[in-house]
Scaffold this motif. Structure first.
Motif, PDB file in Angstrom:
ATOM      1  N   ARG A 177       0.835  -1.198   0.000  1.00  0.00           N
ATOM      2  CA  ARG A 177       0.000   0.000   0.000  1.00  0.00           C
ATOM      3  C   ARG A 177       0.871   1.249   0.000  1.00  0.00           C
ATOM      4  NH1 ARG A 177      -4.587  -0.487   4.424  1.00  0.00           N
ATOM      5  NH2 ARG A 177      -5.113   1.479   3.465  1.00  0.00           N
ATOM      6  N   ASN A 178       0.241   2.369  -0.145  1.00  0.00           N
ATOM      7  CA  ASN A 178       0.926   3.649  -0.072  1.00  0.00           C
ATOM      8  C   ASN A 178       1.275   3.928   1.390  1.00  0.00           C
ATOM      9  OD1 ASN A 178       1.979   6.112  -0.759  1.00  0.00           O
ATOM     10  ND2 ASN A 178      -0.004   7.127  -0.835  1.00  0.00           N
ATOM     11  N   ILE A 179       2.536   3.860   1.739  1.00  0.00           N
ATOM     12  CA  ILE A 179       3.001   4.006   3.109  1.00  0.00           C
ATOM     13  C   ILE A 179       3.192   5.488   3.430  1.00  0.00           C
ATOM     14  CG2 ILE A 179       4.843   3.400   4.736  1.00  0.00           C
ATOM     15  CD1 ILE A 179       3.220   0.986   3.713  1.00  0.00           C
ATOM     16  N   HIS A 180       2.733   5.900   4.615  1.00  0.00           N
ATOM     17  CA  HIS A 180       2.863   7.286   5.048  1.00  0.00           C
ATOM     18  C   HIS A 180       3.917   7.463   6.138  1.00  0.00           C
ATOM     19  CE1 HIS A 180      -1.215   7.043   3.327  1.00  0.00           C
ATOM     20  NE2 HIS A 180      -0.864   8.207   2.820  1.00  0.00           N
ATOM     21  N   LEU A 181       4.305   6.378   6.823  1.00  0.00           N
ATOM     22  CA  LEU A 181       5.275   6.414   7.917  1.00  0.00           C
ATOM     23  C   LEU A 181       5.841   5.020   8.103  1.00  0.00           C
ATOM     24  CD1 LEU A 181       6.487   7.747  10.585  1.00  0.00           C
ATOM     25  CD2 LEU A 181       4.420   6.901  11.715  1.00  0.00           C
ATOM     26  N   ILE A 182       7.137   4.946   8.461  1.00  0.00           N
ATOM     27  CA  ILE A 182       7.765   3.656   8.761  1.00  0.00           C
ATOM     28  C   ILE A 182       8.247   3.680  10.203  1.00  0.00           C
ATOM     29  CG2 ILE A 182       9.675   2.085   8.251  1.00  0.00           C
ATOM     30  CD1 ILE A 182       9.622   3.130   5.373  1.00  0.00           C
ATOM     31  N   LEU A 183       7.887   2.635  10.967  1.00  0.00           N
ATOM     32  CA  LEU A 183       8.441   2.383  12.296  1.00  0.00           C
ATOM     33  C   LEU A 183       9.361   1.195  12.134  1.00  0.00           C
ATOM     34  CD1 LEU A 183       5.227   2.581  14.526  1.00  0.00           C
ATOM     35  CD2 LEU A 183       6.954   4.342  14.191  1.00  0.00           C
ATOM     36  N   ILE A 184      10.661   1.360  12.417  1.00  0.00           N
ATOM     37  CA  ILE A 184      11.624   0.302  12.130  1.00  0.00           C
ATOM     38  C   ILE A 184      12.561   0.045  13.303  1.00  0.00           C
ATOM     39  CG2 ILE A 184      13.253   1.899  11.023  1.00  0.00           C
ATOM     40  CD1 ILE A 184      13.831  -0.385   8.984  1.00  0.00           C
ATOM     41  N   ASP A 185      12.825  -1.220  13.547  1.00  0.00           N
ATOM     42  CA  ASP A 185      13.781  -1.635  14.563  1.00  0.00           C
ATOM     43  C   ASP A 185      15.186  -1.587  13.965  1.00  0.00           C
ATOM     44  OD1 ASP A 185      14.949  -2.699  16.841  1.00  0.00           O
ATOM     45  OD2 ASP A 185      14.252  -4.735  16.492  1.00  0.00           O
ATOM     46  N   VAL A 186      16.186  -1.381  14.797  1.00  0.00           N
ATOM     47  CA  VAL A 186      17.570  -1.342  14.310  1.00  0.00           C
ATOM     48  C   VAL A 186      18.150  -2.745  14.232  1.00  0.00           C
ATOM     49  CG1 VAL A 186      19.917  -0.583  14.860  1.00  0.00           C
ATOM     50  CG2 VAL A 186      18.009   0.990  15.123  1.00  0.00           C
ATOM     51  N   MET A 187      17.958  -3.533  15.288  1.00  0.00           N
ATOM     52  CA  MET A 187      18.589  -4.857  15.366  1.00  0.00           C
ATOM     53  C   MET A 187      17.641  -5.932  14.846  1.00  0.00           C
ATOM     54  SD  MET A 187      20.537  -4.521  19.032  1.00  0.00           S
ATOM     55  CE  MET A 187      19.025  -4.323  19.943  1.00  0.00           C
ATOM     56  N   MET A 188      17.868  -6.318  13.590  1.00  0.00           N
ATOM     57  CA  MET A 188      17.062  -7.367  12.978  1.00  0.00           C
ATOM     58  C   MET A 188      18.002  -8.396  12.361  1.00  0.00           C
ATOM     59  SD  MET A 188      13.849  -5.308  11.363  1.00  0.00           S
ATOM     60  CE  MET A 188      14.827  -4.216  10.361  1.00  0.00           C
ATOM     61  N   PRO A 189      17.542  -9.637  12.238  1.00  0.00           N
ATOM     62  CA  PRO A 189      18.446 -10.700  11.789  1.00  0.00           C
ATOM     63  C   PRO A 189      18.929 -10.604  10.343  1.00  0.00           C
ATOM     64  CG  PRO A 189      16.219 -11.541  12.096  1.00  0.00           C
ATOM     65  CD  PRO A 189      16.233 -10.124  12.590  1.00  0.00           C
ATOM     66  N   ARG A 190      18.086 -10.200   9.424  1.00  0.00           N
ATOM     67  CA  ARG A 190      18.492 -10.209   8.014  1.00  0.00           C
ATOM     68  C   ARG A 190      19.219  -8.940   7.604  1.00  0.00           C
ATOM     69  NH1 ARG A 190      13.247 -12.735   5.157  1.00  0.00           N
ATOM     70  NH2 ARG A 190      13.445 -14.808   6.021  1.00  0.00           N
ATOM     71  N   GLN A 191      18.629  -7.802   7.883  1.00  0.00           N
ATOM     72  CA  GLN A 191      19.232  -6.536   7.493  1.00  0.00           C
ATOM     73  C   GLN A 191      19.123  -5.565   8.652  1.00  0.00           C
ATOM     74  OE1 GLN A 191      17.467  -4.412   4.183  1.00  0.00           O
ATOM     75  NE2 GLN A 191      19.360  -3.329   3.807  1.00  0.00           N
ATOM     76  N   ASN A 192      20.223  -4.929   8.976  1.00  0.00           N
ATOM     77  CA  ASN A 192      20.254  -3.918  10.010  1.00  0.00           C
ATOM     78  C   ASN A 192      19.280  -2.807   9.636  1.00  0.00           C
ATOM     79  OD1 ASN A 192      21.325  -1.194  10.898  1.00  0.00           O
ATOM     80  ND2 ASN A 192      22.581  -2.570  12.150  1.00  0.00           N
TER      81      ASN A 192
END
Length: 98
Positions: A36-51
């Protein structure tokens, strides 16, 4: 009227579920993929596949939308790094949903 859509990116499914509940109660649509058309991203720093910081850099190559980091890393240096990599805000876990 279309709901504002927030992309939640975290490897902890319980955190994603909790955030989703709070956001949906406030009238937002919560998204888990780029469908969908994203208006905001909430993202974690420490993730297994990609930082998460590397992901922010990649996103910034093509999109200019608000990005908020949610991270257990709470040192000032971590916050400065996240903001300097392109995040618009940095919130440490655990966080108060209010």
């Amino acid at each position: 009227m279309e709901k504002q859509c927030i992309l939640v990116v975290d490897d902890d499914k319980e955190i994603v579920r909790a955030i989703s509940i709070y956001l949906e109660k406030e009238g937002y649509a919560v998204e888990f993929a780029r469908s969908r058309n994203i208006h905001l991203i909430l993202i974690d720093v420490m993730m297994p596949r990609q930082n998460g910081l590397a992901a922010i850099l990649k996103i910034r190559e093509t999109r200019n939308l608000p990005i908020i980091v949610l991270s257990a890393k709470s040192e000032d240096s971590d916050k400065i790094l996240g903001l300097s990599m392109g995040a618009d805000d940095y919130i440490t876990k655990p966080f108060n949903p209010q």
